[in-house]
Design a protein around this motif. Structure first.
Motif, PDB file in Angstrom:
ATOM      1  N   ILE A 124      48.364  13.759  18.246  1.00  0.00           N
ATOM      2  CA  ILE A 124      49.061  12.910  19.205  1.00  0.00           C
ATOM      3  C   ILE A 124      49.785  11.753  18.155  1.00  0.00           C
ATOM      4  O   ILE A 124      51.031  11.382  18.173  1.00  0.00           O
ATOM      5  CB  ILE A 124      48.298  12.134  20.290  1.00  0.00           C
ATOM      6  N   ILE A 128      55.166  14.495  22.614  1.00  0.00           N
ATOM      7  CA  ILE A 128      53.649  14.401  22.862  1.00  0.00           C
ATOM      8  C   ILE A 128      53.651  15.213  24.458  1.00  0.00           C
ATOM      9  O   ILE A 128      52.835  16.016  24.665  1.00  0.00           O
ATOM     10  CB  ILE A 128      53.161  13.184  22.971  1.00  0.00           C
ATOM     11  N   LEU A 181      46.853   7.903  23.169  1.00  0.00           N
ATOM     12  CA  LEU A 181      48.240   7.444  23.716  1.00  0.00           C
ATOM     13  C   LEU A 181      48.727   5.859  23.757  1.00  0.00           C
ATOM     14  O   LEU A 181      49.598   5.676  23.442  1.00  0.00           O
ATOM     15  CB  LEU A 181      48.668   8.204  25.079  1.00  0.00           C
ATOM     16  N   PHE A 211      57.204   9.157  23.055  1.00  0.00           N
ATOM     17  CA  PHE A 211      56.494   9.835  24.001  1.00  0.00           C
ATOM     18  C   PHE A 211      56.893  11.278  24.269  1.00  0.00           C
ATOM     19  O   PHE A 211      56.094  12.125  24.700  1.00  0.00           O
ATOM     20  CB  PHE A 211      55.955   9.045  25.131  1.00  0.00           C
ATOM     21  N   ILE A 265      52.301   4.642  18.168  1.00  0.00           N
ATOM     22  CA  ILE A 265      53.043   5.681  18.835  1.00  0.00           C
ATOM     23  C   ILE A 265      54.497   5.143  19.328  1.00  0.00           C
ATOM     24  O   ILE A 265      54.056   3.900  20.180  1.00  0.00           O
ATOM     25  CB  ILE A 265      52.442   6.633  19.737  1.00  0.00           C
ATOM     26  N   GLY A 279      53.915  11.202  17.657  1.00  0.00           N
ATOM     27  CA  GLY A 279      54.749  10.106  18.284  1.00  0.00           C
ATOM     28  C   GLY A 279      55.107   9.123  17.529  1.00  0.00           C
ATOM     29  O   GLY A 279      55.453   7.959  17.780  1.00  0.00           O
TER      30      GLY A 279
END
Lengths: 93, 272
Positions: A48, B59, B48, B56, B53, A52
């Motif tokens: 992840i 992902i 998340l 999105f 990050i 991102g």
């Protein structure tokens, strides 16, 4: 220095892992293996953070692919384990 | 925010441990699986929320694609073919670790990180192809018999030596992609070579062992991207997987080395 801390964590969790599994009845071997397999899909968390970043480079795409693959492992792993265990319950009564 | 993420990781690690414990007894096994899946959800949500990050959509796309495939496969599979499904899932997990390791290369600094990247690629790669072979043998897609040929041990030794050499060269010259490709290719090959000489009846033990490896691969990937929960969960799976493998061998009245090396010679690099 951080590597040393991480190695400490590694050592402790290996000991915990060893201690967790003992005297497991033979019928539970496969569900336990499958359940542990689902946990190994934790790579998704690492993926992840790579998927991102917003930089559309190779690492980003590799991360996105890793998210998909690890999600298969996680979702499939937990569902399959649950199906196996549900079967046990019916048989048991 | 960083603190909240880390605290959430601590909670989900506790849930994994507790879940594994409950999975070991028939009465509580289902609850244990539930707990460990809650831990996984928590870890994903925490990841998340992390500040690094900014985007999105990729992902989410990964979640949707992977979740749909995983859910469909888990629902549609016959009860009798569960073990090979587990093998297949396990292979995907290994491949994911390989990709994470390869992706971490772009930001890698220092020899220690490079070594962990090599490890995650190596273990992830052999888990991937090894699991595919195990799946093929169990589902009879390929013949389930042990495959042996003359000079197999020589070939295996060469593969291992090649892996060692290219891994060392990769750590010395990380900017040269040839070594990276060599490590990936050879580890994929090694997974195949390690599993083909083992007969189909022993596959459950092999899957359990490969499951342990995919945990170790996740652990190595955790070192590569500096993520605590990967290290904790990965090593949990690695350690409990090894023990479970041994218990399964005992239940079959075999020893682990007997299963692994019955046709394989004495080439082993992964244990300890």
């Amino acid at each position: 220095m951080e590597a040393v801390f991480l190695t400490f964590i590694l050592m402790l969790s290996i000991f915990v892992g060893f201690e967790l599994i003992n005297k497991v009845p033979a019928t539970l071997h496969t569900p336990l293996m499958s359940g542990a397999n689902a946990i190994s899909g934790i790579t998704v968390v690492g993926a992840i953070s790579l998927a991102g970043t917003g930089q559309h480079d190779l690492a980003n795409w590799l991360g996105a692919a890793a998210v998909a693959l690890a999600t298969i492992n996680v979702v499939g792993g937990y569902l399959v384990t649950d199906r196996m265990l549900a079967m046990f319950k019916k048989k048991g009564g | 925010m960083q603190l909240i993420t880390q605290l959430a990781y601590v909670v989900s690690a506790a849930l994994f441990i507790f879940g594994l414990k409950l999975l070991g007894s028939a009465a509580t096994a289902r609850k244990g699986n539930m707990l460990s899946s809650v831990g996984m959800l928590l870890a994903i949500v925490a990841a998340l929320l992390d500040q690094g990050i900014v985007e999105f959509q990729w992902i989410l796309l990964g979640f949707v694609v992977g979740g749909a495939i995983g859910a469909a496969a888990a629902r549609l599979v016959q009860m009798t073919s569960m073990p090979e499904m587990v093998a297949l899932f396990n292979g995907f997990g290994g491949m994911a670790s390989l990709l994470v390791g390869a992706a971490a290369l772009s930001t890698a600094t220092g020899t220690f990180t490079l070594v962990t990247i090599v490890l995650s690629i190596l273990i992830g790669g052999l888990t991937f192809t090894g699991s595919l072979i195990a799946w093929g043998k169990l589902s009879e897609t390929i013949g389930s018999g042990a495959v042996m040929f003359r000079g197999q041990q020589v070939v295996n030794s060469l593969v291992v030596l090649g892996i060692l050499a290219s891994a060392v060269m990769f750590c010395l010259q990380p900017e040269n992609p040839t070594w990276l490709y060599l490590v990936i290719g050879l580890s994929l090959l090694f997974g195949i070579m390690a599993v083909i000489p083992i007969g189909g009846a022993d596959m459950p033990v092999v899957i359990s062992l490969l499951n342990s490896y995919s945990g170790l691969a996740a652990c190595a990937a955790g070192f590569a991207v500096n993520n605590n929960i990967l290290i904790v969960a990965g090593s949990l799976v690695g350690a409990s997987g090894i023990i479970l493998t041994q218990i399964m061998c005992k239940a079959m009245n075999r020893s682990l080395s007997n299963v692994l090396f019955s046709g394989f010679g004495s080439v082993s690099t992964e244990e300890t």
